[in-house]
Design a protein around this motif. Structure first.
Motif, PDB file in Angstrom:
ATOM      1  N   VAL A  45     -98.936  15.907 -45.777  1.00  0.00           N
ATOM      2  CA  VAL A  45     -99.614  16.158 -47.046  1.00  0.00           C
ATOM      3  C   VAL A  45    -101.116  16.350 -46.824  1.00  0.00           C
ATOM      4  N   LYS A  46    -101.718  15.421 -46.093  1.00  0.00           N
ATOM      5  CA  LYS A  46    -103.170  15.506 -45.868  1.00  0.00           C
ATOM      6  C   LYS A  46    -103.536  16.783 -45.120  1.00  0.00           C
ATOM      7  N   LEU A 115     -92.690  17.811 -50.660  1.00  0.00           N
ATOM      8  CA  LEU A 115     -94.122  17.536 -50.483  1.00  0.00           C
ATOM      9  C   LEU A 115     -94.895  17.761 -51.785  1.00  0.00           C
ATOM     10  N   ALA A 116     -94.429  18.730 -52.578  1.00  0.00           N
ATOM     11  CA  ALA A 116     -95.124  19.048 -53.825  1.00  0.00           C
ATOM     12  C   ALA A 116     -95.081  17.894 -54.814  1.00  0.00           C
ATOM     13  N   GLU A 120    -100.769  17.030 -55.867  1.00  0.00           N
ATOM     14  CA  GLU A 120    -101.039  17.965 -56.954  1.00  0.00           C
ATOM     15  C   GLU A 120    -101.435  19.334 -56.405  1.00  0.00           C
ATOM     16  N   LEU A 121    -102.229  19.300 -55.326  1.00  0.00           N
ATOM     17  CA  LEU A 121    -102.729  20.550 -54.752  1.00  0.00           C
ATOM     18  C   LEU A 121    -101.576  21.380 -54.166  1.00  0.00           C
ATOM     19  N   ILE A 122    -100.669  20.696 -53.464  1.00  0.00           N
ATOM     20  CA  ILE A 122     -99.515  21.408 -52.903  1.00  0.00           C
ATOM     21  C   ILE A 122     -98.650  21.943 -54.043  1.00  0.00           C
ATOM     22  N   HIS A 123     -98.516  21.163 -55.087  1.00  0.00           N
ATOM     23  CA  HIS A 123     -97.743  21.598 -56.245  1.00  0.00           C
ATOM     24  C   HIS A 123     -98.351  22.869 -56.854  1.00  0.00           C
ATOM     25  N   LEU A 129     -97.414  28.794 -50.755  1.00  0.00           N
ATOM     26  CA  LEU A 129     -96.888  28.171 -49.532  1.00  0.00           C
ATOM     27  C   LEU A 129     -95.470  28.648 -49.243  1.00  0.00           C
ATOM     28  N   LYS A 130     -94.678  28.789 -50.314  1.00  0.00           N
ATOM     29  CA  LYS A 130     -93.300  29.255 -50.113  1.00  0.00           C
ATOM     30  C   LYS A 130     -93.282  30.703 -49.621  1.00  0.00           C
TER      31      LYS A 130
END
Ligand code: ZN
Length: 585
Positions: A45-46, A115-116, A120-123, A129-130
């Motif tokens: 995540v980080k 991970l999402a 929040e940022l990954i979401h 990303l996908k």
């Protein structure tokens, strides 16, 4: 004429200390990201969050720096300082090529949905990303990627230059005068029928001097495309293009089916034009762009501005006042000048919530449409400026959504102002010429390119190219055009065929036109609800697939019926033009 120049000072005041400072900061951040992407990973995540934050920063800074240099260069093409900074920028970005491959490949090992839920940022950037994750499936090994990227400079990219060189160095003699290739092609619009025919004959003759080696170039580019795509695991070049375009094959097929269904209507228009111009039977290729009707009116820039604002206000006040803001804040570089590039474009600057538009305004009617078109792009930019930085760019098929929509508003408005039949014919027919290119000619280009790619596991001769091109034209234009007077060398004219990275760079134009017109058809059905939902659709164009963008307004573009509705709008113009041909002929 007093020049009206755009004001770039909100980007930079010049290539001054601030600019140079920002450029070196950008270089530093790019290096940091490159290091981050290749460093050991302890926390997924980080690690991803850090990468995304860097990318956001680079997008914001890179946009401002790159736009200032490229906008400066577009009104002053020989400005070496600007060109130098542009090449410095691509050099800076090159540091990311390899680390990005590493990062994208790493993404394939992850469950991004899971991970999402933790970030929040990954979401927020799950769609991006996908897409990268999906694209990484087709990557070769790092060594292979790096070898191919170096070798393609010497293969497909060099082959591509053959077409440019052959056509740009071509000199053609017309009535004792040496003319360039593009001057001769422009004679297709001349009002003198003899000159149009002569230009066409001389143009076809001229290709015979270069067709051997340009055919060799095209074959080799397409063979390389097939070879590399097979290694990467793509089923076909078309599959790759659809993935790049963020759209599904069934959408493309629904659109192509609808386009094929309307071929007879376009053929009727071309036959009516043939009759109007005094031909027996079908229209010869060389008269496709013959001017008809009468159009003498020119517009001052002030008149054009007023027309645009009035037309946009007829859609919604906020669109009209947006155009007014672009005029008042000096976002537009208006007139031609020495050293300024030709054509027109809009460059969105979401990082400062603005846009800049380059025109070469000379007062012709189509300059007014172009102004509306570019302001449409700027309005699109105004909507997406509130998106997150990595949601500021859209795929090619959706790029023309707002521009075609605004152009259609403008053209409808202009037509409503015209009383004289000759003028009306001229305006409507000029639009149809363009639509015929984007629907019917693009259909022929799609058919031709499919054939070449299907056969490109062996050398292809110029004779085969010519034969396939004529076959494709017959299939697309039906009996609208005279089958003895087609253009077998269109494969040599269009530069798009010569890029290994972009195949089928034809249907996105048809998509853009028909999607924009289809939205306009929806607007006419229910204006109030359309105006309420349209901005939301534009906002989505940078973070969803084409199908989902359309679904946000309840439109299913995988169904033929949506595309048929768009084409019906063009059919109405065809009917009007045929009627005017009969009345005035
Ligand atoms: Zn455009």
């Amino acid at each position: 004429m007093k020049q009206i120049r755009w004001d770039l000072s909100d980007l930079y005041k010049g290539f001054d200390k601030t600019f140079k400072q920002d450029l070196s900061n950008l270089e530093k951040i790019v290096k940091e990201l490159a290091e981050h992407l290749t460093s050991p990973i302890t926390d997924d995540v980080k690690y991803i969050e850090t990468a995304l934050k860097y990318e956001e920063q680079i997008t914001i800074m890179g946009r401002t720096i790159g736009s200032f240099a490229s906008l400066t260069s577009s009104t002053d093409v020989s400005n070496n300082e600007a060109l130098g900074y542009l090449s410095k920028l691509s050099q800076i970005y090159r540091a990311l090529t390899k680390p990005s491959v590493v990062f994208d490949r790493y993404l394939t090992t992850l469950n991004l949905d899971e991970l999402a839920t933790k970030s929040e940022l990954i979401h927020k950037y799950l769609y991006n990303l996908k897409k990268s994750q999906q694209g990484a499936k087709y990557l070769l090994s790092e060594a292979e990627e790096s070898l191919y990227s170096k070798l393609s400079e010497l293969s497909s990219r060099s082959w591509g230059q053959v077409q440019t060189l052959a056509t740009s160095n071509m000199m053609i003699e017309i009535n004792g005068e040496e003319k360039t290739f593009s001057d001769v092609r422009n004679l297709a619009y001349d009002s003198d029928p003899k000159l149009r025919k002569l230009a066409y004959e001389k143009e076809l003759e001229a290709y015979e001097k270069v067709d051997d080696f340009v055919a060799l170039a095209l074959t080799n580019i397409k063979r390389e495309v097939n070879t590399i795509n097979e290694l990467r695991g793509y089923k076909s070049a078309l599959e790759k293009t659809l993935i790049q375009s963020n759209m599904q094959e069934k959408t493309l097929n629904a659109m192509l089916e609808a386009m094929k269904e309307f071929r007879p209507q376009f053929a009727n228009y071309l036959k009516a034009k043939a009759k109007y111009l005094g031909h027996k039977g079908s229209l010869p290729w060389y008269d496709m762009f013959a001017p008809v009707g009468e159009l003498n009116k020119t517009y001052t820039y002030d008149e054009a501005k007023e027309l645009v604002v009035n037309a946009f206000n007829s859609y919604a006040a906020k669109l009209g006042s947006f155009a007014q803001k672009a005029f008042d804040k000096n976002w537009i570089d208006v007139y031609p000048k020495k050293g300024k590039r030709g054509g027109a474009f809009c460059s969105n600057q979401p990082q400062i919530g603005q846009s800049r538009i380059l025109l070469n305004f000379t007062g012709a009617l189509d300059n007014v449409s172009t102004l509306a078109h570019e302001l449409g792009h700027a309005y699109h930019g105004d909507i997406i400026k509130d998106n997150a930085p990595l949601h500021w760019s859209y795929s090619m098929p959706l790029a023309e959504t707002a521009s075609i929509f605004c152009e259609t508003i403008m053209n409808d408005y202009l037509l409503s102002q015209v009383k004289d039949d000759h003028e009306k014919l001229s305006i409507l027919e000029m639009g149809l010429q363009g639509d015929t290119q984007v629907i019917i000619d693009i259909l022929s280009r799609y058919l031709f390119e499919s054939k070449v790619l299907e056969q490109a596991n062996r050398p292809i001769s110029k004779h085969e190219m010519n034969t396939w091109m004529v076959e494709a034209q017959k299939e697309a234009y039906l009996d609208g055009l005279d089958s003895d007077k087609l253009h077998p060398y269109m494969w040599l004219v269009k530069g798009h065929y010569y890029s290994a990275g972009l195949n089928f760079y034809n249907f996105p134009y048809a998509f853009g036109l028909l999607f924009g017109k289809g939205l306009y058809a929806q607007y006419l059905k229910d204006k109030d609800s359309f105006v309420r939902n349209y901005d939301q659709l534009l906002k989505l164009t940078t973070m969803a697939d084409a199908e989902d963008v359309a679904l946000s307004m309840g439109i299913d573009i995988t169904q033929k019926s949506f595309w048929v509705d768009s084409l019906k709008m063009i059919e109405q113009n065809i009917d009007q033009v045929i009627e005017l041909f009969q009345k005035l002929g």
